[in-house]
Design a protein around this motif. Structure first.
Motif, PDB file in Angstrom:
ATOM      1  N   ASP A 145      -6.959   4.868   1.130  1.00  0.00           N
ATOM      2  CA  ASP A 145      -6.060   5.914   0.640  1.00  0.00           C
ATOM      3  C   ASP A 145      -4.868   5.259  -0.038  1.00  0.00           C
ATOM      4  O   ASP A 145      -4.514   4.118   0.243  1.00  0.00           O
ATOM      5  N   GLY A 146      -4.264   5.998  -0.961  1.00  0.00           N
ATOM      6  CA  GLY A 146      -3.141   5.456  -1.704  1.00  0.00           C
ATOM      7  C   GLY A 146      -3.584   4.408  -2.706  1.00  0.00           C
ATOM      8  O   GLY A 146      -4.743   4.390  -3.154  1.00  0.00           O
ATOM      9  N   ASP A 180      -2.027  12.495 -12.263  1.00  0.00           N
ATOM     10  CA  ASP A 180      -1.026  13.197 -11.450  1.00  0.00           C
ATOM     11  C   ASP A 180       0.348  13.233 -12.110  1.00  0.00           C
ATOM     12  O   ASP A 180       1.358  13.525 -11.457  1.00  0.00           O
ATOM     13  N   GLY A 227       4.004   6.953   1.189  1.00  0.00           N
ATOM     14  CA  GLY A 227       2.700   6.852   1.852  1.00  0.00           C
ATOM     15  C   GLY A 227       2.745   5.896   3.025  1.00  0.00           C
ATOM     16  O   GLY A 227       3.679   5.893   3.823  1.00  0.00           O
ATOM     17  N   ARG A 228       1.720   5.046   3.141  1.00  0.00           N
ATOM     18  CA  ARG A 228       1.660   4.088   4.244  1.00  0.00           C
ATOM     19  C   ARG A 228       2.800   3.078   4.192  1.00  0.00           C
ATOM     20  O   ARG A 228       3.279   2.608   5.218  1.00  0.00           O
ATOM     21  N   GLN A 271       0.867  -1.180   0.000  1.00  0.00           N
ATOM     22  CA  GLN A 271       0.000   0.000   0.000  1.00  0.00           C
ATOM     23  C   GLN A 271       0.903   1.230   0.000  1.00  0.00           C
ATOM     24  O   GLN A 271       1.686   1.456   0.925  1.00  0.00           O
ATOM     25  N   THR A 272       0.787   2.028  -1.049  1.00  0.00           N
ATOM     26  CA  THR A 272       1.715   3.146  -1.225  1.00  0.00           C
ATOM     27  C   THR A 272       1.013   4.288  -1.958  1.00  0.00           C
ATOM     28  O   THR A 272      -0.216   4.382  -1.923  1.00  0.00           O
ATOM     29  N   THR A 273       1.767   5.138  -2.653  1.00  0.00           N
ATOM     30  CA  THR A 273       1.213   6.294  -3.351  1.00  0.00           C
ATOM     31  C   THR A 273       1.298   6.117  -4.869  1.00  0.00           C
ATOM     32  O   THR A 273       2.054   5.282  -5.364  1.00  0.00           O
ATOM     33  N   ASN A 274       0.549   6.932  -5.587  1.00  0.00           N
ATOM     34  CA  ASN A 274       0.644   6.925  -7.046  1.00  0.00           C
ATOM     35  C   ASN A 274       2.055   7.258  -7.509  1.00  0.00           C
ATOM     36  O   ASN A 274       2.559   6.696  -8.485  1.00  0.00           O
ATOM     37  N   GLU A 275       2.696   8.165  -6.789  1.00  0.00           N
ATOM     38  CA  GLU A 275       4.054   8.581  -7.136  1.00  0.00           C
ATOM     39  C   GLU A 275       5.023   7.403  -7.147  1.00  0.00           C
ATOM     40  O   GLU A 275       5.974   7.369  -7.931  1.00  0.00           O
ATOM     41  N   ASP A 332       7.659   9.743  -2.190  1.00  0.00           N
ATOM     42  CA  ASP A 332       6.700   9.596  -1.090  1.00  0.00           C
ATOM     43  C   ASP A 332       6.117   8.186  -1.130  1.00  0.00           C
ATOM     44  O   ASP A 332       5.439   7.806  -2.084  1.00  0.00           O
ATOM     45  N   ASP A 341      -6.154   1.177  -7.802  1.00  0.00           N
ATOM     46  CA  ASP A 341      -6.203   2.597  -7.476  1.00  0.00           C
ATOM     47  C   ASP A 341      -7.663   2.997  -7.260  1.00  0.00           C
ATOM     48  O   ASP A 341      -8.497   2.827  -8.158  1.00  0.00           O
TER      49      ASP A 341
END
Length: 318
Positions: A60-61, A303, A96-97, A9-13, A94, A34
């Motif tokens: 989220d993420g 993004d 994220g989690r 579990q992370t970010t789009n980036e 980033d 997503d």
């Protein structure tokens, strides 16, 4: 056969760099879940995704999922993946989690169930990407079809950064252009360039798995006569002269690549850079302009930022 599913579990980036890490550690296939897909408006004739279950998505993420065969080295491989992901923070990514979970999945269920979510997708004026198991009839005489098996490497070819790259290739490519694809992944950009009229395409990737996948996909699309795929670190020691360089990679790597891209491009050559997050946009633009490039376009999708730049014609030795 039982497989272990690793879920981050992370970010789009972080999608692209983590996907690369997973492939480098021998995972099979990658799926991105997503939550934005749940509310995204789509023209149904694209047939992108259907029957999405909100319960499959994070609050989220994003989830990045990949698969490892169960063996005595599984724990060591998972630990190595975790360490490599954590190291991305030193590049300003980033995470994220950054939560990593492992679960077992039966090969028979995995091999068939996920395929229902991938359908033919029209990603530009001319190009439609179809999974190899789908039947598809072109809707126009000039439609260009790219067949991909998403299980080979780097997804289905429909991520925003890939779409931006292909749209730019379609707009700027000329017949018989020499094209260099830096960080080729599955080879989808090389294939797009070849099918759109390039005369000679050279695909480079540091990952041997990506090189092999590019060769397989090139042959699948009957364009292997135009595409040469080889293992290489960016454009180091590449002596070719190109009309177009395409790089769908991290912004920080594009910055390091700019000088070599300038050197290999002919006068008036085109540099397509994608995979740039908003916070890195100005850095990439400034670097390209300082190198001598003229910015032709800056595009945004979701993004992600892509930049199309042109080598100014007054440099010496063009």
């Amino acid at each position: 056969m039982i497989w272990s599913e690793i879920c981050i579990q992370t970010t789009n980036e972080a999608i692209d760099p983590i996907s690369n890490i997973l492939h480098e550690h021998g995972t099979n296939g990658i799926a991105i879940e997503d939550p934005a897909d749940l509310s995204k408006e789509r023209e149904t004739f694209f047939g992108e995704v259907y029957d999405l279950d909100p319960a499959d998505y994070p609050a989220d993420g994003v989830y990045i999922k990949a698969y490892l065969s169960e063996n005595t080295y599984l724990d060591k491989t998972v630990d190595a993946i975790k360490r490599a992901i954590n190291q991305l923070q030193q590049y300003g990514i980033d995470l994220g989690r950054n939560q990593v979970t492992i679960s077992d999945i039966n090969e028979e269920d995995w091999a068939t169930a996920w395929k229902k979510y991938y359908k033919p997708v029209k990603i530009s004026d001319k190009i439609t990407i179809i999974p190899t198991w789908e039947s598809y009839q072109p809707t126009s005489g000039d439609e260009v079809i790219i067949e991909l098996d998403p299980g080979m490497a780097f997804g289905t070819g429909t991520h925003a950064t890939t779409v931006q790259s292909i749209q730019a290739i379609e707009q700027y490519i000329r017949k018989q252009d020499v094209v260099l694809d830096v960080g080729c992944g599955s080879g989808v950009l090389s294939i797009a360039a070849g099918l759109l009229g390039a005369g000679d395409v050279h695909a480079f990737d540091l990952d041997d798995v990506a090189v092999k996948s590019t060769k397989i996909n090139a042959e699948l699309n009957q364009i292997n006569n135009k595409i040469t795929a080889s293992q290489n670190h960016l454009l180091h020691d590449v002596a070719l002269r190109a009309d177009m360089v395409v790089a769908n990679i991290l912004a920080d790597i594009i910055v390091r690549l700019a000088g070599d891209a300038w050197n290999v491009l002919k006068s008036d050559g085109i540099f397509i850079a994608s995979g740039i997050i908003k916070d890195k946009q100005q850095l990439v633009q400034d670097t390209l302009q300082d190198t001598g490039f003229r910015i032709l376009e800056v595009n945004k999708m979701e993004d992600w930022i892509s930049i199309v730049a042109k080598k100014t014609p007054n440099e010496s030795g063009a």
